[in-house]
Design a protein around this motif. Structure first.
Motif, PDB file in Angstrom:
ATOM      1  N   LYS A 141      57.734  -9.568  -7.801  1.00  0.00           N
ATOM      2  CA  LYS A 141      56.617  -9.396  -8.845  1.00  0.00           C
ATOM      3  C   LYS A 141      57.303  -9.126 -10.110  1.00  0.00           C
ATOM      4  CE  LYS A 141      52.871  -7.117  -5.988  1.00  0.00           C
ATOM      5  NZ  LYS A 141      52.130  -5.887  -5.620  1.00  0.00           N
ATOM      6  N   LEU A 142      58.435  -8.702 -10.254  1.00  0.00           N
ATOM      7  CA  LEU A 142      59.123  -8.333 -11.655  1.00  0.00           C
ATOM      8  C   LEU A 142      59.320  -9.970 -12.239  1.00  0.00           C
ATOM      9  CD1 LEU A 142      61.350  -5.455 -10.608  1.00  0.00           C
ATOM     10  CD2 LEU A 142      59.537  -5.547 -12.581  1.00  0.00           C
ATOM     11  N   ILE A 143      60.095 -10.744 -11.313  1.00  0.00           N
ATOM     12  CA  ILE A 143      60.316 -11.985 -11.887  1.00  0.00           C
ATOM     13  C   ILE A 143      59.252 -12.759 -12.342  1.00  0.00           C
ATOM     14  CG2 ILE A 143      61.156 -14.462 -10.870  1.00  0.00           C
ATOM     15  CD1 ILE A 143      62.796 -13.013  -9.042  1.00  0.00           C
ATOM     16  N   THR A 144      57.933 -12.794 -11.855  1.00  0.00           N
ATOM     17  CA  THR A 144      56.769 -13.517 -12.351  1.00  0.00           C
ATOM     18  C   THR A 144      56.065 -12.749 -13.628  1.00  0.00           C
ATOM     19  OG1 THR A 144      55.619 -12.586 -10.444  1.00  0.00           O
ATOM     20  CG2 THR A 144      56.681 -14.647 -10.237  1.00  0.00           C
ATOM     21  N   GLY A 145      56.493 -11.211 -13.676  1.00  0.00           N
ATOM     22  CA  GLY A 145      55.792 -10.568 -14.804  1.00  0.00           C
ATOM     23  C   GLY A 145      54.438 -10.049 -14.176  1.00  0.00           C
ATOM     24  N   LEU A 146      54.268  -9.950 -12.913  1.00  0.00           N
ATOM     25  CA  LEU A 146      53.065  -9.271 -12.415  1.00  0.00           C
ATOM     26  C   LEU A 146      53.027  -7.699 -12.549  1.00  0.00           C
ATOM     27  CD1 LEU A 146      52.537 -11.297  -8.897  1.00  0.00           C
ATOM     28  CD2 LEU A 146      51.272 -11.327 -11.088  1.00  0.00           C
ATOM     29  N   ILE A 147      54.527  -7.170 -12.655  1.00  0.00           N
ATOM     30  CA  ILE A 147      54.542  -5.779 -12.918  1.00  0.00           C
ATOM     31  C   ILE A 147      55.935  -5.725 -14.031  1.00  0.00           C
ATOM     32  CG2 ILE A 147      53.856  -4.913 -10.692  1.00  0.00           C
ATOM     33  CD1 ILE A 147      56.632  -4.602  -9.722  1.00  0.00           C
ATOM     34  N   ARG A 148      55.762  -4.640 -14.813  1.00  0.00           N
ATOM     35  CA  ARG A 148      56.755  -4.435 -15.842  1.00  0.00           C
ATOM     36  C   ARG A 148      58.100  -3.924 -15.470  1.00  0.00           C
ATOM     37  NH1 ARG A 148      55.661  -4.556 -21.196  1.00  0.00           N
ATOM     38  NH2 ARG A 148      53.487  -4.457 -20.714  1.00  0.00           N
ATOM     39  N   ALA A 149      59.190  -4.125 -15.624  1.00  0.00           N
ATOM     40  CA  ALA A 149      60.706  -3.769 -15.471  1.00  0.00           C
ATOM     41  C   ALA A 149      60.853  -2.458 -16.137  1.00  0.00           C
ATOM     42  CB  ALA A 149      61.413  -4.864 -15.450  1.00  0.00           C
ATOM     43  N   ASP A 150      61.754  -1.678 -15.661  1.00  0.00           N
ATOM     44  CA  ASP A 150      62.157  -0.701 -16.394  1.00  0.00           C
ATOM     45  C   ASP A 150      63.398  -1.065 -17.190  1.00  0.00           C
ATOM     46  OD1 ASP A 150      60.077   1.236 -15.397  1.00  0.00           O
ATOM     47  OD2 ASP A 150      61.268   1.690 -13.774  1.00  0.00           O
ATOM     48  N   GLY A 151      63.873  -2.145 -16.740  1.00  0.00           N
ATOM     49  CA  GLY A 151      65.150  -2.308 -17.400  1.00  0.00           C
ATOM     50  C   GLY A 151      65.798  -3.747 -16.794  1.00  0.00           C
ATOM     51  N   GLY A 152      66.444  -4.292 -17.801  1.00  0.00           N
ATOM     52  CA  GLY A 152      66.807  -5.677 -17.045  1.00  0.00           C
ATOM     53  C   GLY A 152      66.476  -6.892 -17.621  1.00  0.00           C
ATOM     54  N   THR A 153      66.727  -7.959 -17.309  1.00  0.00           N
ATOM     55  CA  THR A 153      66.280  -9.090 -17.820  1.00  0.00           C
ATOM     56  C   THR A 153      65.876 -10.221 -16.804  1.00  0.00           C
ATOM     57  OG1 THR A 153      68.189 -10.207 -18.315  1.00  0.00           O
ATOM     58  CG2 THR A 153      67.210  -8.887 -20.011  1.00  0.00           C
ATOM     59  N   VAL A 154      64.972 -11.025 -16.870  1.00  0.00           N
ATOM     60  CA  VAL A 154      64.717 -12.282 -16.026  1.00  0.00           C
ATOM     61  C   VAL A 154      64.815 -13.502 -17.225  1.00  0.00           C
ATOM     62  CG1 VAL A 154      63.051 -13.594 -14.494  1.00  0.00           C
ATOM     63  CG2 VAL A 154      63.208 -10.960 -14.328  1.00  0.00           C
TER      64      VAL A 154
ATOM     65  N   ALA B 126      56.315 -22.063 -16.934  1.00  0.00           N
ATOM     66  CA  ALA B 126      55.569 -23.265 -16.866  1.00  0.00           C
ATOM     67  C   ALA B 126      56.048 -23.875 -15.496  1.00  0.00           C
ATOM     68  CB  ALA B 126      55.878 -24.155 -18.088  1.00  0.00           C
ATOM     69  N   ASN B 127      57.310 -24.011 -15.205  1.00  0.00           N
ATOM     70  CA  ASN B 127      57.734 -24.818 -13.946  1.00  0.00           C
ATOM     71  C   ASN B 127      57.890 -23.941 -12.647  1.00  0.00           C
ATOM     72  OD1 ASN B 127      57.916 -27.524 -15.048  1.00  0.00           O
ATOM     73  ND2 ASN B 127      59.143 -26.401 -16.403  1.00  0.00           N
ATOM     74  N   VAL B 128      57.299 -22.798 -12.483  1.00  0.00           N
ATOM     75  CA  VAL B 128      57.331 -21.848 -11.298  1.00  0.00           C
ATOM     76  C   VAL B 128      56.059 -21.676 -10.464  1.00  0.00           C
ATOM     77  CG1 VAL B 128      57.835 -19.307 -10.658  1.00  0.00           C
ATOM     78  CG2 VAL B 128      58.894 -20.525 -12.745  1.00  0.00           C
ATOM     79  N   GLY B 129      56.365 -22.057  -9.173  1.00  0.00           N
ATOM     80  CA  GLY B 129      55.006 -21.542  -8.580  1.00  0.00           C
ATOM     81  C   GLY B 129      55.370 -20.363  -7.463  1.00  0.00           C
ATOM     82  N   CYS B 130      54.255 -19.666  -7.105  1.00  0.00           N
ATOM     83  CA  CYS B 130      54.561 -18.411  -6.169  1.00  0.00           C
ATOM     84  C   CYS B 130      53.619 -18.106  -5.390  1.00  0.00           C
ATOM     85  CB  CYS B 130      54.924 -17.544  -7.184  1.00  0.00           C
ATOM     86  SG  CYS B 130      53.396 -17.077  -8.223  1.00  0.00           S
ATOM     87  N   MET B 131      53.836 -17.493  -4.167  1.00  0.00           N
ATOM     88  CA  MET B 131      53.024 -17.082  -3.304  1.00  0.00           C
ATOM     89  C   MET B 131      53.524 -15.605  -2.921  1.00  0.00           C
ATOM     90  SD  MET B 131      51.833 -18.787   0.393  1.00  0.00           S
ATOM     91  CE  MET B 131      53.460 -18.495   1.233  1.00  0.00           C
ATOM     92  N   ILE B 132      53.026 -14.508  -3.381  1.00  0.00           N
ATOM     93  CA  ILE B 132      53.472 -13.218  -3.224  1.00  0.00           C
ATOM     94  C   ILE B 132      52.425 -12.274  -2.684  1.00  0.00           C
ATOM     95  CG2 ILE B 132      54.223 -11.189  -4.509  1.00  0.00           C
ATOM     96  CD1 ILE B 132      55.290 -13.023  -6.492  1.00  0.00           C
ATOM     97  N   GLU B 133      52.782 -11.639  -1.569  1.00  0.00           N
ATOM     98  CA  GLU B 133      51.933 -10.714  -0.561  1.00  0.00           C
ATOM     99  C   GLU B 133      50.624 -11.736  -0.059  1.00  0.00           C
ATOM    100  OE1 GLU B 133      50.991  -7.355  -3.148  1.00  0.00           O
ATOM    101  OE2 GLU B 133      52.131  -6.496  -2.007  1.00  0.00           O
TER     102      GLU B 133
END
Length: 245
Positions: free
Chosen positions: A49-62, A78-85
């Motif tokens: 979720k952090l990688i895709t931006g669905l939730i906000r990180a407290d620190g670090g970078t993607v 733009a070039n990312v597909g995902c299936m989460i949960e």
């Protein structure tokens, strides 16, 4: 060569429980199939979720394809597909209507491509049926079809074989291998199906207690006479994370 995905010191802690992830760093190259292993509650879904931006990180970078996702989200994704949960769909739509809605975000996607992915996952024959009549496995196949629809260069999958029958699981393995070999697609797959990951993955990492404990080359483990399961259980025992696995 520029990595497809680079996660640096990514941190997200939930108030109250203290769960989440701490200082996680990893990278994927073109064509990598990376298996993410860990006990329940280890932070695997949080990381995706952090990688895709669905939730906000407290620190670090993607960084995706050399682009900081927090600064240029649309360009990075733009070039990312995902299936989460678990797959969740509007029941009143048909499978075809759902994919058509998904295709609106990708101008390059044609009806021929929609038919192709539905055929690949075994849903072409039921494309005009309402999703409300689909089994859990059929919904999982539709979610997978949507994830690979725009021919992404990176696909993030969270427990992708949940609900799939034997034929569906074989289809899944075949699709991942083909996209990696022929299209150079990279995959980050979180799963408890460790034997599936052993057959698929080039690399694997163990996430426990919110931290990425260790990474390994899967083919190297097998050549040494070990298994991914042995490797995983050894790491979990050594880190004292066996409870709740």
């Amino acid at each position: 060569m520029q990595p497809i995905l680079e996660v640096s010191s990514l941190t997200k802690l939930y108030r109250g429980s203290g769960r989440g992830i701490r200082e996680v760093s990893l990278r994927l190259e073109a064509g990598d199939i990376y298996g993410l292993l860990g006990p329940n509650g280890a932070g695997k879904t949080t990381l995706l979720k952090l990688i895709t931006g669905l939730i906000r990180a407290d620190g670090g970078t993607v960084t995706l394809f050399g682009v900081d996702r927090s600064l240029h989200h649309e360009q990075a994704m733009a070039n990312v597909g995902c299936m989460i949960e678990s797959a969740d769909f509007p029941d009143f739509l048909t499978a075809w209507q759902y994919l058509r809605q998904s295709a609106r975000f990708y101008p390059q996607v044609t009806e021929q491509r929609m038919e192709e992915v539905l055929d690949t996952v075994g849903l072409l024959g039921v494309r005009q049926e309402k999703i409300k009549g689909f089994s859990a496995g059929m919904k999982q196949k539709l979610a997978l079809a949507a994830a690979v629809l725009p021919r992404p260069k990176l696909v993030l999958l969270d427990e992708p074989t949940n609900g799939l029958d034997i034929e569906g699981t074989v289809m899944f393995r075949s699709l991942i291998r083909r996209m990696s070999a022929e299209e150079g697609t990279s995959f980050l797959i979180s799963s408890h199906m460790i034997h599936e990951l052993e057959q698929l993955c080039s690399r694997a990492g163990v996430l426990a207690g919110g931290s990425l404990k260790i990474e390994a080359d899967v083919s190297g483990l097998v050549l040494e006479g070990g298994t991914l399961e042995d490797f995983y259980m050894k790491q979990i025992r050594e880190k004292g994370e066996l409870q709740g696995a």
